[in-house]
Design a protein around this motif. Structure first.
Motif, PDB file in Angstrom:
ATOM      1  N   LEU A   1      93.837  -2.478  82.848  1.00 43.77           N
ATOM      2  CA  LEU A   1      94.985  -2.722  83.729  1.00 43.77           C
ATOM      3  C   LEU A   1      94.624  -3.661  84.878  1.00 43.77           C
ATOM      4  O   LEU A   1      95.450  -4.476  85.306  1.00 43.77           O
ATOM      5  N   THR A   2      93.397  -3.563  85.370  1.00 41.46           N
ATOM      6  CA  THR A   2      92.945  -4.449  86.447  1.00 41.46           C
ATOM      7  C   THR A   2      92.900  -5.892  85.968  1.00 41.46           C
ATOM      8  O   THR A   2      93.426  -6.798  86.635  1.00 41.46           O
ATOM      9  N   LYS A   3      92.285  -6.129  84.815  1.00 43.12           N
ATOM     10  CA  LYS A   3      92.191  -7.495  84.280  1.00 43.12           C
ATOM     11  C   LYS A   3      93.575  -8.064  83.980  1.00 43.12           C
ATOM     12  O   LYS A   3      93.858  -9.224  84.283  1.00 43.12           O
ATOM     13  N   LEU A   4      94.432  -7.251  83.406  1.00 44.09           N
ATOM     14  CA  LEU A   4      95.794  -7.686  83.099  1.00 44.09           C
ATOM     15  C   LEU A   4      96.552  -8.074  84.373  1.00 44.09           C
ATOM     16  O   LEU A   4      97.186  -9.130  84.450  1.00 44.09           O
ATOM     17  N   THR A   5      96.466  -7.234  85.378  1.00 41.63           N
ATOM     18  CA  THR A   5      97.191  -7.480  86.625  1.00 41.63           C
ATOM     19  C   THR A   5      96.676  -8.731  87.327  1.00 41.63           C
ATOM     20  O   THR A   5      97.473  -9.557  87.799  1.00 41.63           O
ATOM     21  N   LYS A   6      95.366  -8.887  87.407  1.00 39.15           N
ATOM     22  CA  LYS A   6      94.807 -10.086  88.049  1.00 39.15           C
ATOM     23  C   LYS A   6      95.251 -11.348  87.311  1.00 39.15           C
ATOM     24  O   LYS A   6      95.611 -12.352  87.936  1.00 39.15           O
ATOM     25  N   SER A   7      95.252 -11.289  85.987  1.00 41.93           N
ATOM     26  CA  SER A   7      95.689 -12.432  85.190  1.00 41.93           C
ATOM     27  C   SER A   7      97.151 -12.759  85.461  1.00 41.93           C
ATOM     28  O   SER A   7      97.518 -13.931  85.647  1.00 41.93           O
ATOM     29  N   ARG A   8      97.985 -11.738  85.517  1.00 43.09           N
ATOM     30  CA  ARG A   8      99.409 -11.957  85.784  1.00 43.09           C
ATOM     31  C   ARG A   8      99.635 -12.527  87.180  1.00 43.09           C
ATOM     32  O   ARG A   8     100.498 -13.392  87.374  1.00 43.09           O
ATOM     33  N   MET A   9      98.892 -12.056  88.143  1.00 45.71           N
ATOM     34  CA  MET A   9      99.013 -12.575  89.505  1.00 45.71           C
ATOM     35  C   MET A   9      98.687 -14.071  89.536  1.00 45.71           C
ATOM     36  O   MET A   9      99.370 -14.850  90.200  1.00 45.71           O
TER      37      MET A   9
ATOM     38  N   GLN B   1      91.981  -1.462  89.989  1.00 48.33           N
ATOM     39  CA  GLN B   1      90.853  -1.318  90.911  1.00 48.33           C
ATOM     40  C   GLN B   1      90.707  -2.495  91.873  1.00 48.33           C
ATOM     41  O   GLN B   1      90.043  -2.379  92.896  1.00 48.33           O
ATOM     42  N   GLU B   2      91.316  -3.608  91.537  1.00 48.48           N
ATOM     43  CA  GLU B   2      91.198  -4.807  92.361  1.00 48.48           C
ATOM     44  C   GLU B   2      92.350  -5.741  92.029  1.00 48.48           C
ATOM     45  O   GLU B   2      92.832  -5.760  90.899  1.00 48.48           O
ATOM     46  N   ILE B   3      92.789  -6.518  93.020  1.00 47.10           N
ATOM     47  CA  ILE B   3      93.848  -7.497  92.788  1.00 47.10           C
ATOM     48  C   ILE B   3      93.267  -8.903  92.931  1.00 47.10           C
ATOM     49  O   ILE B   3      92.154  -9.084  93.427  1.00 47.10           O
ATOM     50  N   SER B   4      94.033  -9.886  92.522  1.00 44.95           N
ATOM     51  CA  SER B   4      93.602 -11.280  92.614  1.00 44.95           C
ATOM     52  C   SER B   4      93.385 -11.671  94.078  1.00 44.95           C
ATOM     53  O   SER B   4      94.181 -11.303  94.946  1.00 44.95           O
ATOM     54  N   PRO B   5      92.330 -12.440  94.345  1.00 45.19           N
ATOM     55  CA  PRO B   5      92.116 -12.944  95.712  1.00 45.19           C
ATOM     56  C   PRO B   5      93.305 -13.750  96.236  1.00 45.19           C
ATOM     57  O   PRO B   5      93.519 -13.821  97.443  1.00 45.19           O
ATOM     58  N   LEU B   6      94.108 -14.326  95.332  1.00 43.80           N
ATOM     59  CA  LEU B   6      95.284 -15.085  95.745  1.00 43.80           C
ATOM     60  C   LEU B   6      96.287 -14.217  96.504  1.00 43.80           C
ATOM     61  O   LEU B   6      97.063 -14.720  97.312  1.00 43.80           O
ATOM     62  N   TYR B   7      96.274 -12.924  96.231  1.00 43.95           N
ATOM     63  CA  TYR B   7      97.191 -11.993  96.884  1.00 43.95           C
ATOM     64  C   TYR B   7      96.562 -11.298  98.090  1.00 43.95           C
ATOM     65  O   TYR B   7      97.197 -10.477  98.726  1.00 43.95           O
ATOM     66  N   LYS B   8      95.326 -11.626  98.412  1.00 45.00           N
ATOM     67  CA  LYS B   8      94.641 -11.020  99.555  1.00 45.00           C
ATOM     68  C   LYS B   8      94.696 -11.901 100.797  1.00 45.00           C
ATOM     69  O   LYS B   8      94.386 -11.450 101.889  1.00 45.00           O
ATOM     70  N   THR B   9      95.066 -13.163 100.626  1.00 52.11           N
ATOM     71  CA  THR B   9      95.056 -14.130 101.724  1.00 52.11           C
ATOM     72  C   THR B   9      96.468 -14.318 102.254  1.00 52.11           C
ATOM     73  O   THR B   9      97.356 -14.721 101.504  1.00 52.11           O
ATOM     74  N   ARG B  10      96.648 -14.035 103.542  1.00 55.46           N
ATOM     75  CA  ARG B  10      97.991 -14.184 104.131  1.00 55.46           C
ATOM     76  C   ARG B  10      97.877 -14.449 105.621  1.00 55.46           C
ATOM     77  O   ARG B  10      98.114 -13.590 106.452  1.00 55.46           O
ATOM     78  N   ASP B  11      97.513 -15.659 105.966  1.00 56.51           N
ATOM     79  CA  ASP B  11      97.451 -16.071 107.366  1.00 56.51           C
ATOM     80  C   ASP B  11      98.727 -16.841 107.668  1.00 56.51           C
ATOM     81  O   ASP B  11      98.903 -17.979 107.236  1.00 56.51           O
ATOM     82  N   LEU B  12      99.640 -16.204 108.393  1.00 52.15           N
ATOM     83  CA  LEU B  12     100.938 -16.823 108.667  1.00 52.15           C
ATOM     84  C   LEU B  12     100.835 -18.044 109.570  1.00 52.15           C
ATOM     85  O   LEU B  12     101.779 -18.829 109.674  1.00 52.15           O
ATOM     86  N   ALA B  13      99.696 -18.220 110.229  1.00 46.11           N
ATOM     87  CA  ALA B  13      99.537 -19.337 111.151  1.00 46.11           C
ATOM     88  C   ALA B  13      99.014 -20.596 110.471  1.00 46.11           C
ATOM     89  O   ALA B  13      98.978 -21.658 111.089  1.00 46.11           O
ATOM     90  N   LYS B  14      98.604 -20.500 109.183  1.00 48.24           N
ATOM     91  CA  LYS B  14      98.010 -21.662 108.540  1.00 48.24           C
ATOM     92  C   LYS B  14      98.275 -21.650 107.039  1.00 48.24           C
ATOM     93  O   LYS B  14      97.949 -20.688 106.352  1.00 48.24           O
ATOM     94  N   PHE B  15      98.861 -22.752 106.539  1.00 52.90           N
ATOM     95  CA  PHE B  15      99.107 -22.882 105.105  1.00 52.90           C
ATOM     96  C   PHE B  15      97.792 -22.828 104.351  1.00 52.90           C
ATOM     97  O   PHE B  15      96.792 -23.394 104.764  1.00 52.90           O
ATOM     98  N   ASP B  16      97.805 -22.137 103.220  1.00 52.60           N
ATOM     99  CA  ASP B  16      96.600 -22.009 102.404  1.00 52.60           C
ATOM    100  C   ASP B  16      96.997 -22.129 100.941  1.00 52.60           C
ATOM    101  O   ASP B  16      97.781 -21.316 100.431  1.00 52.60           O
ATOM    102  N   GLU B  17      96.467 -23.126 100.268  1.00 56.74           N
ATOM    103  CA  GLU B  17      96.759 -23.373  98.854  1.00 56.74           C
ATOM    104  C   GLU B  17      96.323 -22.213  97.965  1.00 56.74           C
ATOM    105  O   GLU B  17      96.821 -22.055  96.853  1.00 56.74           O
ATOM    106  N   ASN B  18      95.418 -21.387  98.455  1.00 60.59           N
ATOM    107  CA  ASN B  18      94.919 -20.252  97.677  1.00 60.59           C
ATOM    108  C   ASN B  18      95.538 -18.930  98.114  1.00 60.59           C
ATOM    109  O   ASN B  18      94.950 -17.874  97.902  1.00 60.59           O
TER     110      ASN B  18
END
Length: 196
Positions: A165-173, A87-104
């Motif tokens: 499955l959502t909790k498992l996937t977020k944890s793995r991410m 139902q939801e993925i980790s916020p770490l996989y939602k951020t993708r700004d190619l113009a700026k490095f992001d630790e998260n």
């Protein structure tokens, strides 16, 4: 099509023979191709993201459908199973700004390691495989047990399986991102100033 097999990568081994240079990479830059004198004879095997789809009709859709998803270069990344019921993925996989490095941003963390591998590809790819391969192998070897548990939950209430499955996937991410963060520091330390 394996660009690491080009004889231009060979250097003297000090014993009268030749070995591959530690800089030998399947993904040479245009500048490196020109320097070494090799021709680019295949399509680029790099990407921003992708997946391999797994569909099993004998399981309920939330469990039977799986995207084995990856970020960055499929050769050096980690494939993670994302079930259709997530139902939801980790916020770490939602951020993708190619113009700026992001630790998260999982993209940036994995891409950082991809770039560090080029410091000494032949040795560094072994370092990556040493941490990545067991992680991916665990995803495969635990898949049947996880799906059995998800199926039991689904029989009780489909939402329970989706939550599991959502909790498992977020944890793995999050685990994957931490593995690549740790690997980044390890590679920087090991190969700084071409040491290692």
């Amino acid at each position: 099509y394996d660009m690491t097999l080009n004889p231009a990568w060979l250097i003297p081994d000090g014993k009268g023979g030749f070995v591959k240079s530690m800089l030998t990479t399947p993904f040479p830059s245009k500048e490196l191709e020109d320097l070494v004198g090799i021709a680019h004879h295949r399509n680029v095997s790099q990407g921003g993201y992708g997946f391999v789809s797994q569909a099993r009709s004998w399981l309920p859709d939330p469990i039977g459908g799986v995207y084995w998803f990856y970020l960055d270069n499929q050769y050096m990344t980690t494939y993670i199973p994302i079930y259709a019921g997530v139902q939801e993925i980790s916020p770490l996989y939602k951020t993708r700004d190619l113009a700026k490095f992001d630790e998260n941003s999982a993209h940036w963390i994995i891409d950082f390691v991809d770039n560090l591998l080029h410091l000494k590809w032949q040795a560094a790819i072994k370092d990556l495989r040493a941490v990545r391969d067991p992680l991916e192998a665990k995803f495969f070897t635990t898949q049947a047990d996880i799906e059995a548990e998800a199926l039991d939950l689904h029989k009780k209430a489909p939402e329970l399986a989706k939550d599991f499955l959502t909790k498992l996937t977020k944890s793995r991410m999050e685990i994957i991102v931490q593995v690549y963060r740790d690997l980044r520091y390890y590679l920087i330390t090991k190969y700084t100033n071409s040491s290692g």
